[in-house]
Design a protein around this motif. Sequence first.
Motif, PDB file in Angstrom:
ATOM      1  N   ASP A  94      -0.480  76.736  25.076  1.00 14.26           N
ATOM      2  CA  ASP A  94      -0.568  78.068  25.689  1.00 14.26           C
ATOM      3  C   ASP A  94       0.772  78.797  25.614  1.00 14.26           C
ATOM      4  N   LEU A  95       1.856  78.074  25.895  1.00 16.65           N
ATOM      5  CA  LEU A  95       3.170  78.700  25.849  1.00 16.65           C
ATOM      6  C   LEU A  95       3.558  79.076  24.412  1.00 16.65           C
ATOM      7  N   HIS A  96       3.201  78.248  23.440  1.00 14.33           N
ATOM      8  CA  HIS A  96       3.509  78.576  22.045  1.00 14.33           C
ATOM      9  C   HIS A  96       2.750  79.814  21.572  1.00 14.33           C
ATOM     10  N   HIS A  97       1.616  80.101  22.201  1.00  9.28           N
ATOM     11  CA  HIS A  97       0.825  81.267  21.801  1.00  9.28           C
ATOM     12  C   HIS A  97       1.237  82.544  22.533  1.00  9.28           C
ATOM     13  N   ALA A  98       2.203  82.452  23.423  1.00  7.68           N
ATOM     14  CA  ALA A  98       2.713  83.667  24.069  1.00  7.68           C
ATOM     15  C   ALA A  98       3.451  84.494  23.016  1.00  7.68           C
TER      16      ALA A  98
END
Length: 188
Positions: A94-98
């Motif tokens: 999820d954080l990598h897709h920010a």
Amino acid sequence: MDRTVSLPNQPDKKTVVTLVETNNTPSGLELVSSYQTNRVGDPMDLVSLAQQVQRADEFVRSNACNKLTVIADQIRYLQEQARKVLEDAKKDADLHHAACNVVKKPGNMYYLYVRESGQRYFSILSPQDWGTSCPHKFLGAYKLQYDMSWTPIEDVQKKDEETAIFEKLLNHQAALPACTEPNFDGLS
């Protein structure tokens, strides 16, 4: 030779006692009196043997149950570890897709914000860098690790200390002696 015996304190329960087979003339020679060795002795001897077999069965069953309990505990622990790994992987993904307009490099801190539109994005500017003019809601600060996982700012110091210990161990492998047997020094 199997004998079935009822124990005095448990008449409804039968226990099988296996006695050694007899041979009156082993290798063709009678070594001892077959009457003396094969006569039926005191019936309480069979009861004692049956009690011993029953106790051994109870111990074997108890030991098996104890070992299975340990394995069940290990399974529960591994299931919990698997759940945690999956949760961490989802959080990291999820954080990598920010959204982010810079190339993220391991070892650096990144600050997560959310716009009014709901878009989450990473910035290299902290809320302190923005001062009072921070344009969006701050969600948290994360350090990108070299394995591409994210560590929240509150856990960074602990993670860095652990990594330093691991690095020290890797750099000084000669300090770890080879050990082929368990070492219980210092445990007593």
